[in-house]
Design a protein around this motif. Structure first.
Motif, mmCIF file in Angstrom:
data_model
loop_
_atom_site.group_PDB
_atom_site.id
_atom_site.type_symbol
_atom_site.label_atom_id
_atom_site.label_comp_id
_atom_site.label_asym_id
_atom_site.label_seq_id
_atom_site.Cartn_x
_atom_site.Cartn_y
_atom_site.Cartn_z
ATOM 1 N N PHE A 1 42.706 30.720 42.324
ATOM 2 C CA PHE A 1 42.760 31.705 43.401
ATOM 3 C C PHE A 1 42.902 31.008 44.749
ATOM 4 C CE2 PHE A 1 40.309 35.133 40.908
ATOM 5 C CZ PHE A 1 41.438 35.915 40.746
ATOM 6 N N GLY A 2 42.424 29.736 44.832
ATOM 7 C CA GLY A 2 42.368 29.072 46.119
ATOM 8 C C GLY A 2 41.529 29.898 47.069
ATOM 9 N N ASN A 3 41.958 29.962 48.309
ATOM 10 C CA ASN A 3 41.321 30.845 49.291
ATOM 11 C C ASN A 3 42.268 32.018 49.534
ATOM 12 O OD1 ASN A 3 39.530 31.871 51.166
ATOM 13 N ND2 ASN A 3 40.364 30.654 52.854
ATOM 14 N N ALA A 4 42.591 32.710 48.429
ATOM 15 C CA ALA A 4 43.578 33.799 48.447
ATOM 16 C C ALA A 4 44.939 33.300 48.927
ATOM 17 C CB ALA A 4 43.106 34.972 49.295
ATOM 18 N N ASN A 5 45.213 32.005 48.689
ATOM 19 C CA ASN A 5 46.493 31.436 49.120
ATOM 20 C C ASN A 5 47.198 30.676 47.993
ATOM 21 O OD1 ASN A 5 44.733 29.273 48.980
ATOM 22 N ND2 ASN A 5 45.320 28.379 50.945
ATOM 23 N N GLY B 1 43.874 41.108 47.821
ATOM 24 C CA GLY B 1 45.072 40.278 47.749
ATOM 25 C C GLY B 1 45.088 39.382 46.536
ATOM 26 N N THR B 2 43.993 39.399 45.769
ATOM 27 C CA THR B 2 43.939 38.672 44.499
ATOM 28 C C THR B 2 43.258 39.568 43.470
ATOM 29 O OG1 THR B 2 41.757 37.652 44.841
ATOM 30 C CG2 THR B 2 43.664 36.482 45.738
ATOM 31 N N THR B 3 43.514 39.307 42.200
ATOM 32 C CA THR B 3 42.807 40.033 41.156
ATOM 33 C C THR B 3 42.962 39.298 39.837
ATOM 34 O OG1 THR B 3 42.351 42.243 40.267
ATOM 35 C CG2 THR B 3 44.661 41.577 40.375
ATOM 36 N N TYR B 4 42.225 39.775 38.841
ATOM 37 C CA TYR B 4 42.292 39.192 37.502
ATOM 38 C C TYR B 4 43.400 39.856 36.688
ATOM 39 C CZ TYR B 4 37.751 37.221 38.700
ATOM 40 O OH TYR B 4 36.735 36.532 39.325
ATOM 41 N N PRO C 1 33.019 36.034 40.050
ATOM 42 C CA PRO C 1 33.031 36.498 41.444
ATOM 43 C C PRO C 1 34.021 37.638 41.619
ATOM 44 C CG PRO C 1 34.319 34.489 41.224
ATOM 45 C CD PRO C 1 33.670 34.723 39.888
ATOM 46 N N PRO C 2 33.687 38.622 42.459
ATOM 47 C CA PRO C 2 34.688 39.654 42.768
ATOM 48 C C PRO C 2 35.915 39.000 43.399
ATOM 49 C CG PRO C 2 32.513 40.241 43.624
ATOM 50 C CD PRO C 2 32.438 38.811 43.200
ATOM 51 N N ALA C 3 37.082 39.410 42.965
ATOM 52 C CA ALA C 3 38.297 38.860 43.551
ATOM 53 C C ALA C 3 38.475 39.381 44.971
ATOM 54 C CB ALA C 3 39.503 39.237 42.690
ATOM 55 N N GLN C 4 38.870 38.494 45.883
ATOM 56 C CA GLN C 4 39.170 38.926 47.242
ATOM 57 C C GLN C 4 40.336 39.916 47.214
ATOM 58 O OE1 GLN C 4 39.447 35.934 50.419
ATOM 59 N NE2 GLN C 4 38.946 34.364 48.903
ATOM 60 N N PHE D 1 38.987 52.713 38.887
ATOM 61 C CA PHE D 1 39.549 51.646 38.064
ATOM 62 C C PHE D 1 40.609 50.836 38.808
ATOM 63 C CE2 PHE D 1 38.442 54.024 33.885
ATOM 64 C CZ PHE D 1 37.175 53.449 33.890
ATOM 65 N N HIS D 2 40.656 50.991 40.122
ATOM 66 C CA HIS D 2 41.518 50.103 40.921
ATOM 67 C C HIS D 2 41.137 48.655 40.593
ATOM 68 C CE1 HIS D 2 43.097 47.873 44.354
ATOM 69 N NE2 HIS D 2 43.837 48.929 44.669
ATOM 70 N N PRO D 3 42.112 47.753 40.468
ATOM 71 C CA PRO D 3 41.783 46.368 40.109
ATOM 72 C C PRO D 3 40.770 45.697 41.017
ATOM 73 C CG PRO D 3 44.127 46.746 39.839
ATOM 74 C CD PRO D 3 43.572 47.990 40.482
ATOM 75 N N ASN D 4 40.640 46.159 42.262
ATOM 76 C CA ASN D 4 39.685 45.553 43.191
ATOM 77 C C ASN D 4 38.498 46.447 43.497
ATOM 78 O OD1 ASN D 4 42.560 44.352 43.962
ATOM 79 N ND2 ASN D 4 40.999 42.828 44.471
ATOM 80 N N ALA D 5 38.329 47.531 42.744
ATOM 81 C CA ALA D 5 37.161 48.391 42.947
ATOM 82 C C ALA D 5 35.881 47.638 42.578
ATOM 83 C CB ALA D 5 37.297 49.661 42.108
#
Length: 566
Positions: A278-282, A321-324, A316-319, A481-485
């Protein structure tokens, strides 16, 4: 310039940078991506398939695949990962012999463009290696360019004992060249020759391929085996800093060409190392959730979710701009490296033995002491869940559907292997014919036969197909169920795997309860803290809950999605 300075500190990097910018046409059209923007929502559902998983007479397989998906999954599946569709020499496509062509037996670029017009298209960037039959390697053997300096040469006397590998074949391949016999690096086998990214010309070739794929409608890039691409003698040659910087560089180039494009890293390695991409979302927008398949299968065959629950709490929850990228079956197998440190040896041994009892095969990797260790379990998911550690039973269908209900509800984007959607079983004939274990889960269906089975109400293929379609439809309608919920793990004992999701606007809550055992389980509604002022309903069964002090009983492998909004 910053990326390249880190990767190539000894080189004049300005001309390299300008060449990459021209190749990606950023000098003509450079767009500005938004940081931390989610490029997905709860309606995103992916299917993973080979281009020739479904065949019909007198029609290119890519056309047949396109027709099948349009006919059976309208408004349900919106993303298609077509596994390598290029000419190749081995490994079912992952030894690419021509990156810029579509394998003629599959179809051509017009077929790819038609699919990409109807679906988000995900394609493999086989970045670590090419086929021994690729023009670059045949040129290397002749001392010609391009290719003469594209591969990693190593003196076989060097100490390579620290190098981490997923195979048991020798790391180095002796190769005749005009300079005499050279030994080239082969992480995955002697038909897959590792590319030398220390040479910026290799990087330039890969970027040129990326530009073509963007032009052909590819929106999602799966960076295959990316963790291995940089080599430094004396290290394990895995996840090196230069590797991460190359991922960041490719992210920069791709998202400035198309801000809606997505990078997914394929790193079948221990969980903590996987998360680093994931880096820092970069770096990667998405990472494969490699620990999920073995932990979930282990829970369902043991009837105990303790290890799965401990893992979920640690994630960890994904930031934004990122997801699993969640999957529980694939063209490969159930990886065992991702549960290193998560499952103890005895649990792994019991899992392996159970899968062998259900017809599974084991693939191995080499350790630095010369011994071999199980690397992955090769088995169809439907057969993997035909019973428990006690043996086969009558709960196979329910257990299989429960596994997918869990995947659909977890944080991240769910991805179905096509063969799971239609309940494909172990293909022993194909495994025998192809001579490798992974072929057990790579069946090729005739479209007419598959359609007949899907239409037969008595067929398990029909039952699987329709139950999963219904769950997919339900998932797509739920903002929670949003990927970042938001996601929290619930503690309801070792036999009920439960978690809570809440939509980004906090208006919808869903309590996801899954009985992962073959015995009924009773849960008090009070234990999950349903808010008494809301009205609650199970989205799966349509049952409503009025008495917040009541208890409910879950049948074996039953799933409840208890929501305050529907």
């Amino acid at each position: 310039m910053d990326h390249l300075t880190f990767i190539y500190p000894e080189l004049d990097i300005e001309p390299i940078a300008q060449n990459l910018i021209r190749t990606m046409r950023l000098d003509e059209d450079c767009q500005s991506p938004l940081a931390h923007k989610n490029l997905w929502d709860q309606t995103d559902i992916a299917v993973i398939t080979y281009g020739n998983s479904i065949l019909s007479d007198n029609q290119p397989p890519l056309k047949t695949l396109h027709h099948f998906l349009q006919a059976h999954f309208p408004m349900l599946i919106n993303t298609v990962h077509i596994l390598p569709f290029f000419p190749y020499s081995s490994d079912d496509g992952f030894a690419v012999s021509a990156y810029k062509q579509v394998d003629p037996p599959l179809g051509d670029w017009s077929d790819i463009l038609r699919i990409s017009a109807d679906f988000h298209l995900m394609a493999d960037l086989v970045i670590n290696h090419c086929s021994a039959q690729h023009e670059w390697f045949t040129n290397y053997q002749k001392g010609k360019s391009p290719g003469r300096d594209f591969f990693v040469e190593v003196d076989p006397k060097e100490d390579l004992s620290k190098v981490v590998r997923p195979r048991v074949t020798p790391l180095l391949r002796a190769t005749s060249t005009p300079r005499g016999t050279q030994h080239v690096w082969c992480t995955f086998g002697h038909d897959q020759i590792d590319l030398n990214f220390a040479n910026p010309k290799v990087l330039a070739k890969i970027v040129d391929i990326i530009r073509l794929y963007l032009d052909m409608g590819v929106r999602i890039f799966r960076l295959d085996a990316v963790a291995f691409i940089w080599k430094i003698l004396g290290t394990n040659c895995l996840n090196l800093e230069e590797t991460h910087e190359i991922v960041r560089l490719l992210r920069t180039l791709i998202e400035h060409a198309d801000p809606n494009a997505v990078i997914i890293t394929e790193t079948n390695i221990p969980n903590r190392e996987n998360l680093s991409y994931f880096g820092n979302a970069n770096e990667a927008h998405c990472i494969y959730n490699f620990s999920l398949p073995p932990l979930l299968v282990n829970s369902l065959v043991t009837g105990n979710c303790r290890y799965l629950k401990n893992w979920l709490m640690s994630m960890p929850p994904a930031q934004n701009g990122t997801t699993y990228f969640n999957f529980i079956a694939s063209h490969d197998g159930i990886g065992l490296r991702p549960v290193e440190g998560l499952l103890d040896d005895s649990e792994q041994e019991a899992l392996i033995q159970t899968m062998e009892n259900f017809g599974g095969q084991i693939s191995w990797r080499a350790l630095d002491d010369g011994s071999n260790k199980p690397y992955e379990i090769n088995i169809s998911l439907f057969d993997a869940l035909k019973g428990t550690t006690a043996g086969e039973d009558d709960w196979q269908l329910e257990r299989f559907v429960c596994a997918h209900a869990i995947m659909l509800a977890l944080e991240g984007i769910p991805a179905f292997y096509l063969h799971s959607l239609v309940g494909t079983t172990n293909d022993y004939e194909r495994m025998k014919e192809h001579g490798h274990n992974r072929a057990i889960n790579r069946r090729q269906w005739q479209e007419q036969e598959l359609n007949e089975r899907l239409a037969d109400p008595e067929s398990h293929h029909h039952k699987v197909f329709h139950k999963l379609r219904r769950l997919i439809k339900l998932r797509r309608e739920q903002p929670a169920f949003h990927p970042n919920a938001t996601q929290f793990t619930l503690h309801l004992g070792d036999h009920v795997f439960a978690f809570w999701r809440q939509s980004l606007d906090r208006r919808q809550s869903i309590f996801c309860l899954n009985n992962i055992s073959d015995q009924p389980q009773t849960v008090s509604l009070n234990a999950i803290n349903l808010i008494g002022t809301d009205t609650w309903k199970d989205l799966v069964s349509d049952a409503t809950f009025d008495d917040m002090l009541a208890s409910i009983t879950l049948d074996p492998y039953q799933t409840l999605w208890i929501s305050n909004r529907w």
